[in-house]
Scaffold this motif. Structure first.
Motif, PDB file in Angstrom:
ATOM      1  N   PHE A  14       3.822   0.822   2.584  1.00  0.00           N
ATOM      2  CA  PHE A  14       3.560  -0.196   3.597  1.00  0.00           C
ATOM      3  C   PHE A  14       3.398  -1.561   2.944  1.00  0.00           C
ATOM      4  N   LEU A  71      -3.971   0.892  -2.557  1.00  0.00           N
ATOM      5  CA  LEU A  71      -3.339  -0.352  -2.958  1.00  0.00           C
ATOM      6  C   LEU A  71      -2.449  -0.108  -4.174  1.00  0.00           C
ATOM      7  N   TYR A 118       0.853  -1.180   0.000  1.00  0.00           N
ATOM      8  CA  TYR A 118       0.000   0.000   0.000  1.00  0.00           C
ATOM      9  C   TYR A 118       0.896   1.240   0.000  1.00  0.00           C
ATOM     10  N   LEU A 128      -4.441   5.417   2.539  1.00  0.00           N
ATOM     11  CA  LEU A 128      -3.756   4.229   2.032  1.00  0.00           C
ATOM     12  C   LEU A 128      -4.397   3.769   0.722  1.00  0.00           C
TER      13      LEU A 128
END
Lengths: 114, 113
Positions: free
Chosen positions: A90, A46, A36, A44
């Motif tokens: 992330f 994807l 992410y 956030l």
């Protein structure tokens, strides 16, 4: 319980440099893997995901990641970064053992210098 | 493209007060989640919700927390008596099916004084 490690906390690159961000997870069974991205002031989003099949997955904005099962790794790559890639990245893992939770790494802050 | 939305974007509250954080998941999604991120720490799973029931919760999700889907669109997280350590960014997420990709909202930044 599963865990995710992102060893690079802050990466600074110049535009057009190549990028590789490390992600390792600990879990012995089948996993789904995600990257992410969080751009400054945004939520956030994807970038890409791996569920099964070809271990080299391509995502949005020229990013790709390779799942290497033997190394428990899912590193994120981009051949030539742009200033707009400045963000926090992330890595996350979800096991296929029936639970739904995503386990996140600590994140890597990427700063691209024009 | 459909998005998860959250309100409010920021909330400041006094310790001991109740707060309700609201989320509108993507309309055809059936699974809903709450995560939180304390400043400088990892994004942590709190709870997942399906068919009007909690399907999974973490050890963080104690009796002070509850979730509800009060109508066909909203999904709420209630903290009954806030503590200083509840200060964090709270993210809602939803997925279409079990095990599918979770899509996140922009978060609510909660500050407990």
């Amino acid at each position: 319980a599963q865990s995710v490690s992102q060893h690079n906390h802050h990466v600074i690159l110049s535009e057009a440099a190549s990028l590789e961000l490390g992600c390792n997870y600990s879990y012995g069974g089948t996993v789904n893997l995600f990257w992410y991205v969080q751009y400054p002031g945004q939520h956030l989003q994807l970038l890409l995901k791996y569920f099964s099949g070809d271990p080299l997955v391509k995502g949005i904005k020229g990013f790709e990641a390779e799942f290497i099962k033997s190394k428990f790794s899912f590193n994120l790559r981009k051949p030539s970064v742009q200033w707009s890639d400045t963000a926090e990245y992330f890595c996350a893992v979800k096991t296929n053992f029936g639970n739904e939770k995503l386990t996140f790494g600590t994140g890597t802050r990427l700063t691209i210098i024009p | 493209e459909p998005e998860v939305t959250q309100t409010p974007s920021h909330q400041v509250t006094q310790m001991g007060q109740e707060v309700i954080l609201r989320c509108v998941p993507i309309s055809n999604h059936l699974y809903f989640y709450w995560y939180r991120q304390i400043l400088g720490q990892k994004v942590e799973f709190l709870v997942s919700f399906y068919n009007n029931e909690i399907s999974e919760k973490s050890e963080i999700f104690d009796d002070q927390f509850s979730v509800e889907r009060p109508d066909g669109s909203n999904f709420t997280l209630k903290i009954r008596s806030t503590k200083l350590e509840d200060s964090a960014m709270y993210f809602c997420a939803s997925s279409e099916e079990r095990g599918e990709t979770q899509y996140f909202g922009p978060g609510t930044r909660l500050l407990v004084l």
